[in-house]
Design a protein around this motif. Sequence first.
Motif, PDB file in Angstrom:
ATOM      1  N   SER A  44      39.309  47.760  36.071  1.00  0.00           N
ATOM      2  CA  SER A  44      40.175  48.567  37.053  1.00  0.00           C
ATOM      3  C   SER A  44      41.550  47.835  37.480  1.00  0.00           C
ATOM      4  N   ILE A  45      41.805  46.705  36.707  1.00  0.00           N
ATOM      5  CA  ILE A  45      42.992  45.919  37.304  1.00  0.00           C
ATOM      6  C   ILE A  45      43.707  45.378  35.892  1.00  0.00           C
ATOM      7  N   ALA A  46      45.000  45.606  35.760  1.00  0.00           N
ATOM      8  CA  ALA A  46      45.749  45.303  34.399  1.00  0.00           C
ATOM      9  C   ALA A  46      47.169  45.328  34.855  1.00  0.00           C
ATOM     10  N   PRO A  47      48.032  45.069  33.842  1.00  0.00           N
ATOM     11  CA  PRO A  47      47.908  43.675  33.152  1.00  0.00           C
ATOM     12  C   PRO A  47      47.913  42.330  33.966  1.00  0.00           C
ATOM     13  N   PHE A  48      47.701  41.464  33.021  1.00  0.00           N
ATOM     14  CA  PHE A  48      48.021  40.081  33.729  1.00  0.00           C
ATOM     15  C   PHE A  48      48.975  39.262  32.896  1.00  0.00           C
ATOM     16  N   THR A  49      49.438  38.364  33.833  1.00  0.00           N
ATOM     17  CA  THR A  49      50.515  37.519  33.044  1.00  0.00           C
ATOM     18  C   THR A  49      49.950  36.149  32.985  1.00  0.00           C
ATOM     19  N   THR A  50      50.739  35.448  32.162  1.00  0.00           N
ATOM     20  CA  THR A  50      50.426  33.986  31.906  1.00  0.00           C
ATOM     21  C   THR A  50      50.421  33.163  33.379  1.00  0.00           C
ATOM     22  N   LEU A  51      51.434  33.448  33.967  1.00  0.00           N
ATOM     23  CA  LEU A  51      51.551  32.750  35.370  1.00  0.00           C
ATOM     24  C   LEU A  51      50.275  32.934  36.236  1.00  0.00           C
ATOM     25  N   PHE A  52      49.858  34.012  36.233  1.00  0.00           N
ATOM     26  CA  PHE A  52      48.477  34.301  36.948  1.00  0.00           C
ATOM     27  C   PHE A  52      47.411  33.550  36.542  1.00  0.00           C
ATOM     28  N   PHE A  53      47.035  33.664  35.048  1.00  0.00           N
ATOM     29  CA  PHE A  53      45.990  32.618  34.282  1.00  0.00           C
ATOM     30  C   PHE A  53      46.473  30.908  34.641  1.00  0.00           C
ATOM     31  N   ASN A  54      47.546  30.879  34.554  1.00  0.00           N
ATOM     32  CA  ASN A  54      47.816  29.394  34.591  1.00  0.00           C
ATOM     33  C   ASN A  54      47.579  28.912  36.108  1.00  0.00           C
ATOM     34  N   ALA A  55      47.928  29.657  36.786  1.00  0.00           N
ATOM     35  CA  ALA A  55      47.443  29.308  38.438  1.00  0.00           C
ATOM     36  C   ALA A  55      46.010  29.253  38.660  1.00  0.00           C
ATOM     37  N   MET A  56      45.419  30.038  38.116  1.00  0.00           N
ATOM     38  CA  MET A  56      43.892  30.156  38.287  1.00  0.00           C
ATOM     39  C   MET A  56      43.278  28.714  37.495  1.00  0.00           C
ATOM     40  N   PHE A  57      43.592  28.421  36.442  1.00  0.00           N
ATOM     41  CA  PHE A  57      43.148  27.323  35.561  1.00  0.00           C
ATOM     42  C   PHE A  57      43.544  26.248  36.360  1.00  0.00           C
TER      43      PHE A  57
END
Length: 105
Positions: A44-57
């Motif tokens: 129930s949530i999308a889309p995601f950006t590279t910025l989002f995943f980079n911050a998480m990792f």
Amino acid sequence: MTSVILVKDIINDSFSPIGGHQLGKEVVTLLKNKKESIVLNFDSIAPFTTLFFNAMFKDISANYNLHELNRIIKVESLGEVDKDTYYRSLNNATEKQEKDKDANK
């Protein structure tokens, strides 16, 4: 024991690094509590950006080896494009972590 994180309950924004940091902190908290596996449910949530995943990792890699965590963290309910973005960010963060480790030897 497996813990499931419903991403929509943690983040307000899937485009910016702010949401990525929020999710990364939640993952780190579970890892500190010795969870054997973690499922990130992106329903129930999308889309995601590279910025989002980079911050998480970035948050996760500050405390844990990303290569080893690849076996612990699983993803569910990500569309193909978002899944590609997730794994591309994970691979880049893992490579950076390994290079930084080698540079500090």
